[in-house]
Design an enzyme around this catalytic site. Structure first.
Site, PDB file in Angstrom:
ATOM      1  N   CYS A 214      -7.188 -15.095  -2.765  1.00 18.88           N
ATOM      2  CA  CYS A 214      -8.103 -14.051  -2.288  1.00 18.88           C
ATOM      3  C   CYS A 214      -9.525 -14.258  -2.778  1.00 18.88           C
ATOM      4  O   CYS A 214     -10.433 -13.554  -2.313  1.00 18.88           O
ATOM      5  CB  CYS A 214      -7.604 -12.677  -2.717  1.00 18.88           C
ATOM      6  SG  CYS A 214      -5.966 -12.250  -2.080  1.00 18.88           S
ATOM      7  N   CYS A 231      -3.996  -9.165  -2.475  1.00 16.40           N
ATOM      8  CA  CYS A 231      -3.959  -8.576  -3.813  1.00 16.40           C
ATOM      9  C   CYS A 231      -3.851  -7.058  -3.664  1.00 16.40           C
ATOM     10  O   CYS A 231      -4.601  -6.442  -2.898  1.00 16.40           O
ATOM     11  CB  CYS A 231      -5.206  -8.951  -4.599  1.00 16.40           C
ATOM     12  SG  CYS A 231      -5.195 -10.652  -5.213  1.00 16.40           S
ATOM     13  N   CYS A 239       8.956  -3.703  -1.531  1.00 18.34           N
ATOM     14  CA  CYS A 239      10.248  -3.111  -1.195  1.00 18.34           C
ATOM     15  C   CYS A 239      10.627  -3.495   0.231  1.00 18.34           C
ATOM     16  O   CYS A 239       9.919  -3.151   1.188  1.00 18.34           O
ATOM     17  CB  CYS A 239      10.187  -1.588  -1.321  1.00 18.34           C
ATOM     18  SG  CYS A 239      11.759  -0.764  -0.966  1.00 18.34           S
TER      19      CYS A 239
END
Length: 418
Positions: A214, A231, A239
């Protein structure tokens, strides 16, 4: 009519345009004997000039039907080189990853829809005979179901928050960093950039935490998610059941989702258990409803047990003010690793996640403190460690003297605290 000129054989010479036959015989004799022709034959008056080559005739236009057909034919595909093939393969894999990422969400959605049908129709409308019991069951069920779906929706579609543009490298700093070949020089460049930012945690080797992908300096508790390819501020984990990265922007929604899903399973199991016993003892004989009631209880208990451990673990993390990543790898400060570096006590730890207004704690609305770029640490003095730093502390002009003193005070280790 004009007669066509006779075709000349190879090597045959055309007679000069003259009416004197002696001249023609002398030219033929000189060509046969290998001698040069006479000056009279080389003159431009006796030799015909070579006519210019005619221009090629343009191709006749195609018929309208054929021209329309050729216009609809797509051009042949361009043959990509090795770099293009790798890029196309990478895009294809990324597309497949995005599609398959929604498979767990689809499974959870189907299970929830089936549980709604089994509870509302097969239990309350078919099995339960008391009208008062039906109304009570359906009212409480829909309230819990509403909060359960609301929190699940917020957990899925709340985008992870990325660092501010002030943490990104400028063009000049990026050029300096890339041109510098020595690791010590690169660390020095990052240290100069971090002086204007509220960054207190370090990498394992003591350097400023920097993301090569990034191209930014990582704020405290920020990590790069390989699945989301970005980020994420205060990243906890990615999840798959919500197909989203859990971080600062949606960690509260994720905790509420676990709480309401746990309550949802507990309520279904508690209200279905009585009718499960009746079907088990054959007191009730409705075959279709029996199948749904039996499996509804098993599924509710199975999800309740699994969610109980997960929710309990995250409650412990909140009480310690840690993320899942920090529980496995302690954050590193200038004084060294400290697993309790962000622990301010249970009350303030809860306020960081749920906010100061307790009436908003159980609602899936944004109430967390701060902006995710800065988090207070444990220090000797509460006055020198405000709960959250304002954005003025890290303006482009740099920090003032008070904030620099606070940066030094935040590096004091927890062993010095009484």
């Amino acid at each position: 009519m004009l007669e066509a000129a006779p075709r000349m054989a190879p090597g045959e010479q055309k007679a000069p345009s003259t009416g004197n036959p002696e001249v023609w015989h002398r030219s033929v004799a000189s060509s046969l004997s290998g001698s040069r022709p006479t000056q009279a034959l080389e003159s431009s008056s006796e030799r015909a000039p070579c006519p210019p080559r005619p221009a090629p005739r343009p191709a006749p236009p195609l018929p309208s039907s054929l021209a329309k057909w050729t216009a609809d034919v797509p051009p042949p595909p361009r043959q990509a080189g090795p770099g293009g093939e790798k890029m196309a393969l990478s895009r294809g894999l990324r597309c497949c990853q995005r599609v398959f990422g929604w498979v767990p969400v689809a499974i959870i959605t189907l299970v929830v829809l089936w549980s709604y049908y089994a509870y509302v129709f097969e239990l309350c409308l078919v099995t339960v005979t008391s009208s008062i019991e039906k109304v009570a069951y359906l009212t409480i069920f829909h309230v819990i179901f509403l909060f359960f779906i609301w929190t699940y929706w917020k957990s899925i579609f709340t985008l992870p928050q990325q660092p501010d543009k002030k943490f990104h490298m400028s063009y000049a700093d990026k050029e300096r960093y890339e041109n510098e070949e020595r690791p010590e020089g690169q660390r020095q460049i990052l240290a100069e950039m971090a002086r204007k930012l509220p960054v207190y945690t370090r990498a394992g080797n003591g350097a400023i935490r920097f993301c090569d992908r990034c191209q930014l300096i990582k704020p405290d508790r920020c990590h790069h998610c390989s699945v989301c390819a970005m980020c994420v501020l205060k990243m906890d984990h990615h999840c798959p059941w919500v197909n989203n990265c859990i971080g600062f922007s949606n960690y509260k929604f994720f905790l509420l989702f676990l709480a309401y899903s746990l309550l949802y399973c507990l309520y279904i199991a508690a209200t279905v258990f009585k009718y499960f016993i009746k079907y088990w003892t054959e007191e009730l004989t409705n075959g279709r409803a029996k199948f749904h009631i039996l499996f509804l209880l098993f599924v509710a208990i199975m999800f309740f047990v699994s969610l109980l451990f997960l929710f309990g673990y995250h409650c412990w993390l909140v009480s310690q003010n840690r993320s899942t990543l920090e529980a496995f790898s302690a954050p590193v400060f200038p004084t060294g690793p400290d697993k309790n570096g962000f622990n301010l006590g249970i009350k303030k730890n809860l306020q960081q996640v749920f906010g100061e207004k307790k009436r908003l704690w159980f609602l899936p609305v944004i109430s967390s403190q701060g902006d995710g770029h800065f988090f207070p640490t444990r220090t000797l003095s509460e006055a020198r460690n405000p709960l959250l730093a304002s954005e003025e502390q890290w303006e482009e002009d740099g920090l003032d003297d008070d904030n620099l003193d606070y940066n030094q005070g935040s590096s004091i280790s927890v062993e010095m605290e009484t």
